[in-house]
Each structure stands twice: as C-alpha cells, then as structure tokens.
Design an enzyme around this catalytic site. Structure first.
Site, PDB file in Angstrom:
ATOM      1  N   SER A  12      -5.348 -14.650   9.934  1.00 16.12           N
ATOM      2  CA  SER A  12      -4.479 -14.197  10.486  1.00 16.12           C
ATOM      3  C   SER A  12      -3.369 -13.338   9.862  1.00 16.12           C
ATOM      4  CB  SER A  12      -3.707 -15.514  10.993  1.00 16.12           C
ATOM      5  OG  SER A  12      -3.154 -16.237   9.764  1.00 16.12           O
ATOM      6  N   GLY A  13      -3.904 -12.372   9.073  1.00 16.06           N
ATOM      7  CA  GLY A  13      -3.227 -11.342   8.574  1.00 16.06           C
ATOM      8  C   GLY A  13      -3.140 -10.301   9.565  1.00 16.06           C
ATOM      9  N   ALA A  15      -5.142  -7.528   9.627  1.00 14.74           N
ATOM     10  CA  ALA A  15      -6.231  -7.091  10.370  1.00 14.74           C
ATOM     11  C   ALA A  15      -6.660  -8.085  11.435  1.00 14.74           C
ATOM     12  CB  ALA A  15      -7.225  -7.162   9.077  1.00 14.74           C
ATOM     13  N   THR A  42      -0.771 -10.304   3.818  1.00 12.85           N
ATOM     14  CA  THR A  42       0.399  -9.433   4.740  1.00 12.85           C
ATOM     15  C   THR A  42       1.610  -9.761   4.607  1.00 12.85           C
ATOM     16  OG1 THR A  42      -1.385  -9.192   6.495  1.00 12.85           O
ATOM     17  CG2 THR A  42       0.804  -8.601   7.145  1.00 12.85           C
ATOM     18  N   ALA A  45       3.454  -8.421   1.656  1.00 12.65           N
ATOM     19  CA  ALA A  45       3.509  -7.152   1.378  1.00 12.65           C
ATOM     20  C   ALA A  45       4.739  -6.595   1.509  1.00 12.65           C
ATOM     21  CB  ALA A  45       2.245  -6.221   2.456  1.00 12.65           C
ATOM     22  N   GLY A  47       5.920  -3.145  -0.060  1.00 10.44           N
ATOM     23  CA  GLY A  47       6.012  -1.692  -0.108  1.00 10.44           C
ATOM     24  C   GLY A  47       6.144  -1.001   1.325  1.00 10.44           C
ATOM     25  N   GLU A 113       5.688   5.928  -3.354  1.00 16.35           N
ATOM     26  CA  GLU A 113       5.333   5.062  -4.359  1.00 16.35           C
ATOM     27  C   GLU A 113       4.423   5.588  -5.179  1.00 16.35           C
ATOM     28  OE1 GLU A 113       3.588   1.821  -2.487  1.00 16.35           O
ATOM     29  OE2 GLU A 113       5.536   0.950  -1.508  1.00 16.35           O
ATOM     30  N   HIS A 242      -1.554  -5.495 -10.196  1.00 20.83           N
ATOM     31  CA  HIS A 242      -0.200  -4.662 -10.023  1.00 20.83           C
ATOM     32  C   HIS A 242       0.507  -4.855 -11.169  1.00 20.83           C
ATOM     33  CE1 HIS A 242       3.573  -3.997  -8.314  1.00 20.83           C
ATOM     34  NE2 HIS A 242       3.033  -3.775  -7.168  1.00 20.83           N
ATOM     35  N   ARG A 288      -1.525   2.650 -10.047  1.00 24.07           N
ATOM     36  CA  ARG A 288      -1.306   1.315 -10.744  1.00 24.07           C
ATOM     37  C   ARG A 288      -2.395   1.008 -11.589  1.00 24.07           C
ATOM     38  NH1 ARG A 288      -0.761  -1.819  -5.109  1.00 24.07           N
ATOM     39  NH2 ARG A 288       1.111  -1.133  -4.232  1.00 24.07           N
ATOM     40  N   HIS A 349      -3.720  -8.211  -7.999  1.00 23.05           N
ATOM     41  CA  HIS A 349      -3.239  -7.833  -6.694  1.00 23.05           C
ATOM     42  C   HIS A 349      -3.969  -7.748  -5.529  1.00 23.05           C
ATOM     43  CE1 HIS A 349       0.292  -6.722  -4.277  1.00 23.05           C
ATOM     44  NE2 HIS A 349      -0.277  -5.590  -4.244  1.00 23.05           N
ATOM     45  N   GLU A 373      -8.850  -6.651   3.608  1.00 22.35           N
ATOM     46  CA  GLU A 373      -8.722  -6.639   1.924  1.00 22.35           C
ATOM     47  C   GLU A 373     -10.101  -7.086   2.099  1.00 22.35           C
ATOM     48  OE1 GLU A 373      -6.751  -8.199  -1.979  1.00 22.35           O
ATOM     49  OE2 GLU A 373      -5.868  -8.495  -0.097  1.00 22.35           O
ATOM     50  N   ARG A 384      -6.941   1.427  -5.354  1.00 26.41           N
ATOM     51  CA  ARG A 384      -6.511   1.578  -3.997  1.00 26.41           C
ATOM     52  C   ARG A 384      -5.234   2.235  -4.185  1.00 26.41           C
ATOM     53  NH1 ARG A 384      -2.154  -1.347  -1.454  1.00 26.41           N
ATOM     54  NH2 ARG A 384      -2.153  -2.812  -3.290  1.00 26.41           N
ATOM     55  N   SER A 389      -3.342   0.001   2.041  1.00 23.33           N
ATOM     56  CA  SER A 389      -3.984  -1.406   2.639  1.00 23.33           C
ATOM     57  C   SER A 389      -3.792  -1.668   3.997  1.00 23.33           C
ATOM     58  CB  SER A 389      -3.885  -2.538   1.717  1.00 23.33           C
ATOM     59  OG  SER A 389      -2.621  -2.648   1.338  1.00 23.33           O
TER      60      SER A 389
END
Length: 541
Positions: A12-13, A15, A42, A45, A47, A113, A242, A288, A349, A373, A384, A389
């Site tokens: 249930s994110g 996507a 999600t 998240a 950023g 970023e 991360h 990263r 991460h 993901e 990535r 994402s």
C-alpha cells in the site's frame, strides 16, 4: 474462506495505491497490506520526487545524471521512459490531491540532492512521502471499486500450468500466477485468494540488515515470493546505504534526508574536518554510494561511532522551514541542528535490484507484475539517483495499468482461477518465539557484518555458510509450526539474504553500490545484470 479479486495488489505504498486507482477504472481491485495502510517506506520518504520542470534543466541532464549514478548498468529504455514521463507523474499526484511546496511565484519549489546537476526535486517540505501517501490513501478510501485490507500478509504466490494444474510455489515457464495465499493477523487463517492478475508493490528488503532506514514491514516479501514462484530476480547485490541516519538510541531508523546536504550541510569528522573533498569532486553532493563509503572509511580510520552533519552556517529560519520534521525530531532528541552538528551513520536504505520486469511491469511469470522498490526495471542500475524512486513507482504503476487495460478483454473473459484451501498438514502452535527472534537477529547481523558497505570474498563466503544453515533451520520450522506473520517474515528475510549474497559473489568487480576489497576496480567487460531464478540456481549474465 476462499476469496477472489480481478486484480490483487500486495502493498500500500505509492506504487500499489497509484496502480489501484488507475486499475479501478475498469476492474475491481483488492489491496492487502501487512500492517496499517500507511506503514510503508513511502510514508518515510523525506526528500521528494525528481523531475524536470525548471527552464534551465533538460530531460537529457536528468537522464545523464541517472546513468552516471547507475555506474553503467542503467537500462536506457527505462531511464528514457521514466524520466520523460516525470512531469505527467507529478500532475497525476497533484490531481489525486498531493500538495507540494510552491515558491512565492506560485510555481513548484524545486530542491537539489546529491548526484543531481540541477534543482529538480519536487517536495512537500521534508515529508514528501507522507503527503503523497495521505493523498493517495484518501482517494483510495473513497473508491467503491477498491478494497483495502490491513493486517493481511501475503504468504505464497500460487501458479498453475496452462493445462490447469496448480503448482503452488514451484513454477515452470509455461505457468502463470493465479493468486496468493494470504495470512490474516486477526483470525490467524490462511486464505486462498484467486486473481486474474497479481501486482507486487511490497517495497524493499532493508530489514535484512541490522541498521536500516526502512520500516518494520520491509522484509523482502515480494522478492522472496516471486523467486519461489520461478520469477527472475536481478541485481540484488546493489543495496543502497543511505549515508545519514541519525545516530541516537531512541532514533530508530530516523533518516536525515540527503536534501539537507543538498541545501548546503557539510559532513565533518569529530574534530571538525570537512572530509568529502578527499573522496569526490562534488564533495557533499557526491552520489550516495561514494558518501556512504567515505563515512565508513572515516569511521574505520578514527574508531568513532559516527560523523557529524553540520548545517549551522545556514540561516536558522531556512533550516526550520525547509526541514520542519527533521528539525523537530532532532530537537526532541536534544539536538538543535541550527546551532550544533548532528551525529549520523550510514544505514541500509534502498534495494536497487529486485524482481526483473519489462517496461509494462511484467515479470517472467505470466500474470505477475511488479512495481516500485520490489521491481528491477533497470532505471537504477548499480546505484539509485536520489528521489528517482517515487518517480519510478508512479510511472511504472501507470504502465502496468495501461498494459492490463489493453489486454483486459481477454483476461476478464477467462474463468476465475481456483486455488485449493491451505493445507496446514501436521503443523502445531509453537511456544518458542525465541527461535524466530534469535534467527531474525542472526541473519541481520550476518548481513551487516559480512555483506555491508565494503565486502570481501572471505566475508561473503562466511555469510553464505551461515545463511545456508539458517535457511535449513527456518524451512524446518516453517513446515512444522502454524503460520504467523513473524515466521513468514523470517522465511522471506533468509531467502532475500541468500539472494543478495549469491549475486554479490557473482560480481568480480566493484561497481556502484557493490564494493569489494578483492576487486576494487570496475571492469567494463563485466557490465552484466546478475540474474537468479529457481530453475537456474547459478547466476547468469
């Protein structure tokens, strides 16, 4: 009691929710999720979502940055498609009710970023994922064509041959996915759930590591189930660590967004030295993987537990307005980031590999799709690029909906498949939860110590030996005791750990997120995808 749906979505994110909203226009959809609907990666998240909206930016620049970060392994078709569909993805989220930061001129405020050559990060302060999740969930809950079931855990995908024989979890190339066995936390029963199509949107695998920014639900369920069902799994060696999770005993998995460095924060050693200029020309804005290895190197040299992230040279008002959630959480834990540096360490991460898909989100098992993901589209390659994402999740959810809509006439006219009731055999209730707890801890420590930011052949061999033993022990436990969510998650963690180790052992070079002291250089003759499936237990190029 058996259940059925036109389309079953696991997760249930962003996507899963985006796919459900688009699919509900022509089909009935069920979403199952392990815990509460918003308990997702999600929601955590911070950023934002990368896309080209500024007149000084171009799709070609975003494409170049993505390929650069991906260290030569990005799939060009995926990068081109997903990057160029970015603006439409943002418009779609806004139409679903997402509210992003805007400038004084009323235009979307764009952040920057690490790894990005231009400002292109659409964000909602430092809680972008939470805002996107809120908007999508609110819209899903108003739909009478979407059922959302919380506290239901996918146990095993079910496949059947074209002749109709049910194969359980052992698939052959002519098999298709016809549904899933689902465990209800409330009743404890295992429900056979038939579907015309199944979509994996179950997120990542971060909990296979001891230290991670991921939520508790990120136990690699989608990858493990797809592998058991015979789907190709690719590039699992590329685990993104991360660089900056807050180092504090009470700050469980609290991420300090890369956007903080994007706005000018500097990494320093305990004695105040800024060290990133020794590792990359972009300094604190390096990709990263480079930043995480730099921090790891500094900590190994100094013996310290953490490095410092310094934003004290930035205006306090700017920090508090741009990062209100991070600022408040740090303040609660005794750090005023406008006045003092905060302690940070790397943590697992993001899983850049996953279930291999094409650009329609189709896996190598007919009837089974994957996005977000859990999937490996080729967008991320060996590493990535920040904020790609959420972009990928929305675009690929749209692609899956489009692909199913094209074929829905034929799919919907076929009889609904039948799945037999779950057979518990002689399984009994277990009074030894300590076994699950111990094995959970052992697999995570093994992965952290031997399959972490820096690897060696010897470390990987040790990890494989331990995980093979754990696999046998967990399998024996699984077949003899009644199913619980904790047991399901442990089984998936061990499977995912094994896949990561085997992929890492196959790559005899350092590339992107996979760094090994035995092969410290990249070898362009070894630009291949590491692919594993049940029929071919050896990795192949």
């Amino acid at each position: 009691m058996a259940r059925e749906s036109d389309i079953l979505i696991i997760g249930s994110g962003v996507a899963g929710l985006t796919a459900a909203l688009n699919l509900s226009k022509f089909a009935r959809v069920t979403i199952i999720t392990k815990k509460e609907a918003d308990d997702t990666s999600t929601s955590q998240a911070q950023g934002g979502i990368a896309t080209v909206l500024d007149s000084a930016d171009r799709f070609e620049y975003h494409i170049r940055d993505t390929h650069t970060a991906g260290a030569g392994l990005c799939r060009s078709e995926a990068v081109e498609s997903i990057v160029r569909e970015g603006p439409q993805a943002i418009r779609e989220l806004i139409d679903f009710g997402a509210r992003f930061n805007v400038s004084a001129k009323g235009e979307l405020d764009l952040g920057r970023e690490g790894g990005h050559s231009h400002r292109r990060i659409v964000h909602a302060a430092d809680m972008t994922g939470r805002e996107v999740e809120r908007a999508l969930l609110q819209t899903v809950r108003t739909s009478d064509r979407i059922d959302l079931l919380e506290n239901h855990t996918a146990l095993n995908l079910v496949t059947a041959g074209l002749s109709g024989g049910v194969k359980g979890t052992d698939a052959t190339p002519e098999n298709r996915c016809i549904g899933c066995y689902v465990h209800s936390a409330e009743s404890g029963e295992v429900i056979p759930w038939s579907a015309r199509a199944v979509i994996l949107a179950s997120g990542g695998s971060g909990k296979v590591y001891l230290y991670t920014s991921n939520p508790e639900v990120a136990t690699g369920a989608g990858v493990a189930m797809a592998y058991r069902a015979g789907a190709d799994v690719a590039n699992m060696e590329f685990i993104q660590f991360h660089p900056t999770c807050l180092f504090h005993p009470e700050a469980k998995s609290f991420l300090i967004s890369e956007a903080v460095r994007g706005e000018g924060a500097v990494l320093r050693t305990m004695d105040g030295e800024a060290f990133m200029e020794r590792y990359h020309p972009m300094k604190d804005l390096a990709p990263r993987d480079i930043v995480a290895r730099a921090i790891d190197s500094e900590l190994k040299k100094s013996g310290d537990d953490y490095v410092l992230l310094d934003s004290t040279h930035k205006p306090a008002k700017q920090i508090m307005e741009r990062f209100p959630n991070i600022y408040e959480r740090c303040l609660q834990l005794g750090y005023d980031m406008t006045k003092e540096s905060i302690p940070v360490v790397p943590a697992a991460h993001y899983t850049c590999g996953g279930v291999l898909t094409d650009m329609d989100g189709k896996t190598t098992v007919p009837g089974l799709f994957a996005c977000g993901e859990v999937a490996c589209t080729g967008l991320h390659g060996a590493n990535r690029l920040a904020s790609n994402s959420l972009l990928e999740a929305v675009v690929m959810a749209d692609h899956i909906a489009d692909a199913l809509k094209r074929d829905w006439g034929a799919i919907s006219s076929a009889p609904m498949p039948h799945i037999p009731d779950w057979d518990p055999g002689d399984a009994v209730d277990s009074d030894e939860q300590v076994v699950i707890t111990h094995n959970w801890d052992e697999i995570r420590r093994t992965m952290w110590n031997y399959v972490g930011i820096v690897r060696t052949n010897r470390r990987l061999e040790r990890a494989k030996h331990r995980i093979d033993l754990l696999q046998r022990e967990v399998d024996e436990y699984y077949w003899n005791f009644r199913i619980t969510r904790e047991l399901i998650e442990l089984r998936n963690l061990v499977t995912v750990g094994s896949l990561i180790v085997r992929c890492a052992m196959a790559r005899k070079e350092s590339r992107g997120l996979h760094f090994t002291l035995d092969y410290p250089e990249s070898d362009d003759s070894l630009k291949f995808d590491t692919i594993i499936n049940r029929k071919n237990e050896e990795t192949r190029r």
